[in-house]
Design a protein around this motif. Structure first.
Motif, PDB file in Angstrom:
ATOM      1  N   THR A  97      -9.739  27.803  -6.004  1.00  0.00           N
ATOM      2  CA  THR A  97      -9.066  29.128  -6.057  1.00  0.00           C
ATOM      3  C   THR A  97      -8.180  28.991  -7.255  1.00  0.00           C
ATOM      4  OG1 THR A  97      -7.254  28.335  -4.839  1.00  0.00           O
ATOM      5  CG2 THR A  97      -9.577  28.716  -3.949  1.00  0.00           C
ATOM      6  N   VAL A  98      -8.020  30.694  -7.406  1.00  0.00           N
ATOM      7  CA  VAL A  98      -6.555  30.581  -8.182  1.00  0.00           C
ATOM      8  C   VAL A  98      -5.290  29.859  -8.029  1.00  0.00           C
ATOM      9  CG1 VAL A  98      -5.216  32.039  -9.564  1.00  0.00           C
ATOM     10  CG2 VAL A  98      -7.806  32.499  -8.986  1.00  0.00           C
ATOM     11  N   ARG A  99      -5.378  29.911  -6.647  1.00  0.00           N
ATOM     12  CA  ARG A  99      -4.009  29.071  -6.498  1.00  0.00           C
ATOM     13  C   ARG A  99      -3.967  27.399  -7.246  1.00  0.00           C
ATOM     14  NH1 ARG A  99       0.756  28.044  -3.015  1.00  0.00           N
ATOM     15  NH2 ARG A  99      -0.024  25.667  -1.876  1.00  0.00           N
ATOM     16  N   GLN A 100      -4.628  26.804  -6.888  1.00  0.00           N
ATOM     17  CA  GLN A 100      -5.519  25.533  -6.755  1.00  0.00           C
ATOM     18  C   GLN A 100      -5.112  25.516  -8.143  1.00  0.00           C
ATOM     19  OE1 GLN A 100      -8.610  25.326  -4.568  1.00  0.00           O
ATOM     20  NE2 GLN A 100      -7.802  25.286  -2.580  1.00  0.00           N
ATOM     21  N   GLU A 101      -6.338  26.438  -8.922  1.00  0.00           N
ATOM     22  CA  GLU A 101      -6.086  26.337 -10.488  1.00  0.00           C
ATOM     23  C   GLU A 101      -4.708  25.570 -11.195  1.00  0.00           C
ATOM     24  OE1 GLU A 101      -8.148  25.637 -12.370  1.00  0.00           O
ATOM     25  OE2 GLU A 101     -10.190  26.349 -11.670  1.00  0.00           O
ATOM     26  N   LYS A 102      -3.786  27.249 -10.027  1.00  0.00           N
ATOM     27  CA  LYS A 102      -2.324  26.827 -10.966  1.00  0.00           C
ATOM     28  C   LYS A 102      -1.353  25.766 -10.528  1.00  0.00           C
ATOM     29  CE  LYS A 102       1.859  29.753 -10.430  1.00  0.00           C
ATOM     30  NZ  LYS A 102       2.840  30.970  -9.904  1.00  0.00           N
ATOM     31  N   LEU A 103      -1.340  25.416  -9.819  1.00  0.00           N
ATOM     32  CA  LEU A 103      -1.249  23.809  -8.872  1.00  0.00           C
ATOM     33  C   LEU A 103      -1.858  22.837  -9.571  1.00  0.00           C
ATOM     34  CD1 LEU A 103      -1.273  24.271  -4.822  1.00  0.00           C
ATOM     35  CD2 LEU A 103       1.013  24.104  -5.847  1.00  0.00           C
ATOM     36  N   LYS A 104      -2.928  22.871 -10.290  1.00  0.00           N
ATOM     37  CA  LYS A 104      -3.169  21.778 -10.736  1.00  0.00           C
ATOM     38  C   LYS A 104      -2.688  21.403 -12.633  1.00  0.00           C
ATOM     39  CE  LYS A 104      -7.682  20.666 -12.957  1.00  0.00           C
ATOM     40  NZ  LYS A 104      -9.272  20.435 -13.314  1.00  0.00           N
ATOM     41  N   GLU A 105      -2.306  23.009 -13.258  1.00  0.00           N
ATOM     42  CA  GLU A 105      -1.506  23.394 -14.474  1.00  0.00           C
ATOM     43  C   GLU A 105      -0.192  22.461 -13.437  1.00  0.00           C
ATOM     44  OE1 GLU A 105      -3.182  23.540 -16.940  1.00  0.00           O
ATOM     45  OE2 GLU A 105      -4.919  23.796 -16.083  1.00  0.00           O
ATOM     46  N   GLN A 106       0.388  23.182 -12.969  1.00  0.00           N
ATOM     47  CA  GLN A 106       1.356  22.430 -12.203  1.00  0.00           C
ATOM     48  C   GLN A 106       1.695  21.283 -12.306  1.00  0.00           C
ATOM     49  OE1 GLN A 106       2.275  24.320  -8.873  1.00  0.00           O
ATOM     50  NE2 GLN A 106       3.224  26.589 -10.621  1.00  0.00           N
ATOM     51  N   PHE A 107       0.604  19.812 -12.012  1.00  0.00           N
ATOM     52  CA  PHE A 107       1.122  19.029 -11.718  1.00  0.00           C
ATOM     53  C   PHE A 107       0.990  18.252 -12.904  1.00  0.00           C
ATOM     54  CE2 PHE A 107      -0.911  14.783 -11.309  1.00  0.00           C
ATOM     55  CZ  PHE A 107      -0.571  14.167 -10.504  1.00  0.00           C
ATOM     56  N   LYS A 108      -0.292  19.156 -13.723  1.00  0.00           N
ATOM     57  CA  LYS A 108      -0.442  18.519 -15.684  1.00  0.00           C
ATOM     58  C   LYS A 108       0.701  18.491 -16.480  1.00  0.00           C
ATOM     59  CE  LYS A 108      -4.972  20.315 -16.501  1.00  0.00           C
ATOM     60  NZ  LYS A 108      -5.789  20.561 -16.836  1.00  0.00           N
ATOM     61  N   TRP A 116      -7.607  13.274  -7.561  1.00  0.00           N
ATOM     62  CA  TRP A 116      -6.754  14.342  -7.323  1.00  0.00           C
ATOM     63  C   TRP A 116      -7.800  15.677  -6.924  1.00  0.00           C
ATOM     64  CZ3 TRP A 116      -2.869  12.463  -4.950  1.00  0.00           C
ATOM     65  CH2 TRP A 116      -2.024  11.816  -6.118  1.00  0.00           C
ATOM     66  N   ASP A 117      -8.847  15.773  -7.275  1.00  0.00           N
ATOM     67  CA  ASP A 117      -9.736  17.245  -7.040  1.00  0.00           C
ATOM     68  C   ASP A 117     -10.044  17.402  -5.434  1.00  0.00           C
ATOM     69  OD1 ASP A 117     -10.453  18.401  -9.506  1.00  0.00           O
ATOM     70  OD2 ASP A 117     -11.386  16.230 -10.445  1.00  0.00           O
ATOM     71  N   GLN A 118      -9.856  16.557  -5.148  1.00  0.00           N
ATOM     72  CA  GLN A 118     -10.649  16.650  -3.552  1.00  0.00           C
ATOM     73  C   GLN A 118      -9.628  16.835  -2.861  1.00  0.00           C
ATOM     74  OE1 GLN A 118     -13.412  13.392  -3.203  1.00  0.00           O
ATOM     75  NE2 GLN A 118     -15.536  14.571  -3.209  1.00  0.00           N
ATOM     76  N   PHE A 119      -8.798  15.920  -2.956  1.00  0.00           N
ATOM     77  CA  PHE A 119      -7.684  16.484  -2.504  1.00  0.00           C
ATOM     78  C   PHE A 119      -6.615  18.083  -2.221  1.00  0.00           C
ATOM     79  CE2 PHE A 119      -3.237  14.229  -2.187  1.00  0.00           C
ATOM     80  CZ  PHE A 119      -2.784  14.937  -0.999  1.00  0.00           C
ATOM     81  N   LEU A 120      -6.617  18.505  -4.025  1.00  0.00           N
ATOM     82  CA  LEU A 120      -6.603  19.770  -4.075  1.00  0.00           C
ATOM     83  C   LEU A 120      -7.203  20.678  -3.386  1.00  0.00           C
ATOM     84  CD1 LEU A 120      -4.502  21.803  -5.137  1.00  0.00           C
ATOM     85  CD2 LEU A 120      -6.054  21.511  -7.631  1.00  0.00           C
ATOM     86  N   LEU A 121      -9.442  20.347  -3.325  1.00  0.00           N
ATOM     87  CA  LEU A 121      -9.456  21.441  -2.413  1.00  0.00           C
ATOM     88  C   LEU A 121      -9.456  21.207  -0.880  1.00  0.00           C
ATOM     89  CD1 LEU A 121     -12.742  21.058  -4.800  1.00  0.00           C
ATOM     90  CD2 LEU A 121     -11.906  23.151  -4.790  1.00  0.00           C
ATOM     91  N   GLU A 134      -1.605  23.089   0.267  1.00  0.00           N
ATOM     92  CA  GLU A 134      -0.427  22.928   0.792  1.00  0.00           C
ATOM     93  C   GLU A 134       0.231  21.469   0.376  1.00  0.00           C
ATOM     94  OE1 GLU A 134       2.729  24.416   4.447  1.00  0.00           O
ATOM     95  OE2 GLU A 134      -0.006  24.958   4.396  1.00  0.00           O
ATOM     96  N   PHE A 135      -0.498  20.945   0.866  1.00  0.00           N
ATOM     97  CA  PHE A 135       0.030  18.714   0.874  1.00  0.00           C
ATOM     98  C   PHE A 135      -0.599  18.766  -0.711  1.00  0.00           C
ATOM     99  CE2 PHE A 135      -0.949  14.803   2.044  1.00  0.00           C
ATOM    100  CZ  PHE A 135       0.110  14.185   2.810  1.00  0.00           C
ATOM    101  N   PHE A 136      -1.010  19.159  -0.859  1.00  0.00           N
ATOM    102  CA  PHE A 136      -0.762  18.310  -2.563  1.00  0.00           C
ATOM    103  C   PHE A 136       0.280  18.988  -2.993  1.00  0.00           C
ATOM    104  CE2 PHE A 136      -1.819  19.125  -6.730  1.00  0.00           C
ATOM    105  CZ  PHE A 136      -2.757  18.110  -7.235  1.00  0.00           C
ATOM    106  N   GLU A 137       0.450  20.718  -3.155  1.00  0.00           N
ATOM    107  CA  GLU A 137       1.740  21.332  -3.305  1.00  0.00           C
ATOM    108  C   GLU A 137       3.017  20.163  -2.842  1.00  0.00           C
ATOM    109  OE1 GLU A 137       3.433  25.426  -4.354  1.00  0.00           O
ATOM    110  OE2 GLU A 137       2.576  24.889  -2.223  1.00  0.00           O
TER     111      GLU A 137
END
Length: 254
Positions: free
Chosen positions: A132-143, A153-158, A162-165
């Protein structure tokens, strides 16, 4: 137990000369089998005689593997913390090692989630595979915070963003506010993943790749492996005192 023999005293001095310290927990192993102890000196001293890492970094690596949740060997943690401080480590740096090492528990997710995903598919449960848009944003924040991304991390985030964040914020503290250079941070991760008490190959590979990106050499990474390889000696440091106690009960003299 008897006092050290002349040869044993010589071996004690050799250990101090090559490893830079002595701790009481070595005494009984030395007394019970000096030949084995002598070979251990040679084995454990290689990265100290030939290595490239700063002594402080070596000791911080020992602190990490001893304090790791997969090992929790307090006598070693204390001895190597003392050594690290003697080599110039600050309380902030040692705390940073603890923070880096404390993320080890997340491997419950990085090991378990792929199995969960496979079994959900086997059970006919459809899973969303698009971020999702939120998940893409979290991915960029992680990087941005952690300096890399892995497919781990992909499946974890999907599955639970909330837990990933929450994990992202938790694991990023030593990267946002820490004092150790990035390469050394990655050495800590390599050490705790490659330790014989964990042997988490996916993490070892990811963090070797990251360390190389930060300028680590093959000699430095090999030295991390050499330092961590001595962890097996804790069989003696845990077992020998019990043996000595039982010898006393049975009135066996050595």
């Amino acid at each position: 137990m008897t006092q050290l023999t002349n040869k044993q005293r010589e071996l004690k001095e050799k250990f101090i000369a090559e490893r830079g310290y002595w701790a009481d927990f070595w005494e009984d192993t030395l007394r019970l089998n000096e030949d084995f102890f002598e070979k251990y000196i040679k084995f454990s001293a290689v990265p100290w005689k030939k290595g490239t890492l700063d002594p402080k970094v070596k000791e911080l690596i020992y602190v990490a593997i001893d304090a790791s949740t997969t090992h929790l060997y307090s006598p070693g943690t204390q001895a190597h913390m003392q050594n690290a401080i003697r080599y110039g480590a600050t309380p902030e740096e040692i705390m940073e090692v603890f923070m880096l090492t404390s993320v080890l528990g997340i491997h419950t997710c990085t090991s378990g989630i792929p199995i969960l995903v496979d079994e959900l598919k086997n059970a006919g449960v459809e899973l969303n595979e698009e971020l999702t848009v939120r998940q893409e944003k979290l991915k960029e924040q992680f990087k941005e915070a952690r300096g890399y991304w892995s497919e781990l991390w992909d499946q974890f985030l999907l599955l639970d963003d909330e837990f990933f964040e929450a994990y992202l914020e938790f694991s990023s503290v030593p990267w946002n506010k820490g004092t150790l250079e990035p390469k050394v941070k990655e050495f800590i991760y390599i050490a705790i993943d490659a330790a014989t008490t964990h042997l988490y190959d996916p993490g070892t590979r990811v963090h070797i790749k990251n360390a190389l990106k930060y300028g680590a050499t093959k000699e430095e990474i090999m030295e991390v492996f050499q330092l961590v390889s001595v962890l097996g000696i804790h069989t003696c440091l845990e077992g020998v005192p019990i043996l000595v106690e039982e010898m006393k009960k049975m009135k066996v003299n050595r």
